[in-house]
Design a protein around this motif. Structure first.
Motif, mmCIF file in Angstrom:
data_model
loop_
_atom_site.group_PDB
_atom_site.id
_atom_site.type_symbol
_atom_site.label_atom_id
_atom_site.label_comp_id
_atom_site.label_asym_id
_atom_site.label_seq_id
_atom_site.Cartn_x
_atom_site.Cartn_y
_atom_site.Cartn_z
ATOM 1 N N ALA A 88 1.133 -1.375 0.006
ATOM 2 C CA ALA A 88 -0.088 0.019 -0.111
ATOM 3 C C ALA A 88 0.902 1.246 -0.027
ATOM 4 O O ALA A 88 0.372 2.468 0.310
ATOM 5 C CB ALA A 88 -0.961 -0.085 1.188
ATOM 6 N N GLY A 89 2.176 1.014 -0.724
ATOM 7 C CA GLY A 89 3.107 2.403 -0.635
ATOM 8 C C GLY A 89 3.811 2.762 0.770
ATOM 9 O O GLY A 89 4.477 3.744 0.677
ATOM 10 N N PHE A 90 3.468 2.186 1.930
ATOM 11 C CA PHE A 90 4.004 2.563 2.923
ATOM 12 C C PHE A 90 4.428 1.556 3.877
ATOM 13 O O PHE A 90 5.446 1.651 4.804
ATOM 14 C CB PHE A 90 3.040 3.624 3.789
ATOM 15 C CG PHE A 90 1.800 2.775 4.531
ATOM 16 C CD1 PHE A 90 2.031 2.373 5.586
ATOM 17 C CD2 PHE A 90 0.638 2.731 3.806
ATOM 18 C CE1 PHE A 90 1.009 1.793 6.499
ATOM 19 C CE2 PHE A 90 -0.372 2.041 4.206
ATOM 20 C CZ PHE A 90 -0.444 1.549 5.654
ATOM 21 N N ASN A 130 12.303 -15.775 5.800
ATOM 22 C CA ASN A 130 12.554 -14.666 6.445
ATOM 23 C C ASN A 130 11.722 -13.408 6.196
ATOM 24 O O ASN A 130 12.455 -12.382 5.866
ATOM 25 C CB ASN A 130 14.205 -14.407 6.399
ATOM 26 C CG ASN A 130 14.521 -13.607 7.425
ATOM 27 O OD1 ASN A 130 14.000 -13.329 8.729
ATOM 28 N ND2 ASN A 130 15.501 -12.693 7.209
ATOM 29 N N ILE A 131 10.543 -13.584 5.899
ATOM 30 C CA ILE A 131 9.758 -12.549 5.434
ATOM 31 C C ILE A 131 9.362 -11.645 6.592
ATOM 32 O O ILE A 131 8.966 -12.304 7.702
ATOM 33 C CB ILE A 131 8.526 -13.066 4.828
ATOM 34 C CG1 ILE A 131 8.842 -13.994 3.739
ATOM 35 C CG2 ILE A 131 7.512 -11.908 4.330
ATOM 36 C CD1 ILE A 131 7.840 -14.796 2.942
ATOM 37 N N LYS A 132 9.471 -10.269 6.714
ATOM 38 C CA LYS A 132 9.402 -9.686 7.815
ATOM 39 C C LYS A 132 8.630 -8.459 6.935
ATOM 40 O O LYS A 132 8.443 -7.828 6.062
ATOM 41 C CB LYS A 132 10.485 -8.852 8.268
ATOM 42 C CG LYS A 132 11.438 -9.889 8.825
ATOM 43 C CD LYS A 132 12.563 -9.410 9.576
ATOM 44 C CE LYS A 132 13.443 -10.313 10.383
ATOM 45 N NZ LYS A 132 14.691 -9.887 10.832
ATOM 46 N N VAL A 133 7.222 -8.096 7.968
ATOM 47 C CA VAL A 133 6.573 -6.843 7.590
ATOM 48 C C VAL A 133 6.623 -5.854 8.708
ATOM 49 O O VAL A 133 6.433 -6.246 9.781
ATOM 50 C CB VAL A 133 4.988 -7.526 7.465
ATOM 51 C CG1 VAL A 133 3.881 -6.230 7.099
ATOM 52 C CG2 VAL A 133 4.881 -8.516 6.303
ATOM 53 N N ALA A 134 7.029 -4.593 8.298
ATOM 54 C CA ALA A 134 7.502 -3.674 9.353
ATOM 55 C C ALA A 134 8.251 -4.017 10.363
ATOM 56 O O ALA A 134 8.187 -3.725 11.567
ATOM 57 C CB ALA A 134 6.014 -3.088 9.611
ATOM 58 N N GLY A 135 9.175 -5.044 9.881
ATOM 59 C CA GLY A 135 10.292 -5.426 10.868
ATOM 60 C C GLY A 135 9.929 -6.678 11.515
ATOM 61 O O GLY A 135 10.571 -7.384 12.274
ATOM 62 N N PHE A 136 8.666 -6.964 11.622
ATOM 63 C CA PHE A 136 8.186 -8.149 12.304
ATOM 64 C C PHE A 136 8.075 -9.417 11.609
ATOM 65 O O PHE A 136 7.474 -9.491 10.262
ATOM 66 C CB PHE A 136 6.742 -7.804 12.765
ATOM 67 C CG PHE A 136 6.610 -7.068 13.889
ATOM 68 C CD1 PHE A 136 6.757 -7.267 15.003
ATOM 69 C CD2 PHE A 136 6.206 -5.730 13.483
ATOM 70 C CE1 PHE A 136 6.563 -6.158 16.085
ATOM 71 C CE2 PHE A 136 6.133 -4.494 14.260
ATOM 72 C CZ PHE A 136 6.303 -4.965 15.665
#
Length: 211
Positions: A88-90, A130-136
């Protein structure tokens, strides 16, 4: 006496394989026609749906070339890499990416032309980890990969050629299919990554004929 482009390519392969003296000696009729050539290879793939780039290599492209027909088989093992993009661009997403060879590389170098043209196909499973979304971390597991191998056709541009020893640029467009075994994140990954219009651009250089 006029020589054909194929004859010139055969002579060039012979010279590179056995020294400049071979340039004056015709290839024996019974000589093996398969020549193994190893190249340096490095490039980039652009993933259309995520608008992100994935580094390819550096690695070694190995080819077993039939200099009579121009057909070849080989392998292009790609080291593990990574990608970053935003949802979503962010919302930042990072993931490790592995291209696991699913079949030998196959193709043809058209040696009947003064400016040789290459067409080839590589086949890989694409794995994410090792997928991370917003560092999580998202805990997609170790078996998250495309359900079927991804077929990647690459070749020379229409207005460019490929040199048997010096190499050249290979480009192509491919489609990434659906992923599986990614745990609860499978629907998320399948909404973000699979799709058509992905591109690859690989520079091949420093061809060395194997002894």
């Amino acid at each position: 006496m006029t020589t054909t482009p194929t004859a010139r390519w055969r002579k060039r392969a012979a010279v590179a394989a056995t020294g400049a003296a071979v340039a004056l000696v015709p290839l024996a009729a019974h000589a093996a026609t398969i020549v193994t050539i190893n190249y340096d290879a490095q490039g980039t793939s652009h993933i259309a749906k995520t608008n992100s780039d994935v580094a390819l290599g550096p690695t070694t492209l190995r080819t077993d070339l039939d200099i009579d027909t121009g057909d070849f088989t080989g392998s292009l093992p790609l080291p593990g890499t990574s990608t970053e993009f935003k949802i979503a661009g962010f919302l930042p997403v990072k993931a490790n990416v592995d291209f696991v060879e699913a079949a030998p590389l196959t193709g043809n170098i058209n040696l009947t032309q003064t400016q040789a043209q290459v067409s080839s196909t590589a086949t890989y499973y694409v794995k994410l980890s090792n997928i991370k979304v917003a560092g999580f971390p998202t805990f997609a597991g170790s078996k998250c990969q495309t359900k079927v191998p991804v077929t990647i056709p690459v070749g020379t541009r229409p207005d460019e050629g490929f040199d048997l020893i010096n190499g050249g640029e290979l480009v192509g467009t491919y489609t990434i299919g659906k992923f599986e075994n990614c745990g609860i994140n499978t629907p998320l990954i399948n909404s973000l990554v699979p799709g058509s219009g992905n591109t690859v651009d690989i520079t091949v250089t420093n061809g060395v004929i194997a002894e």
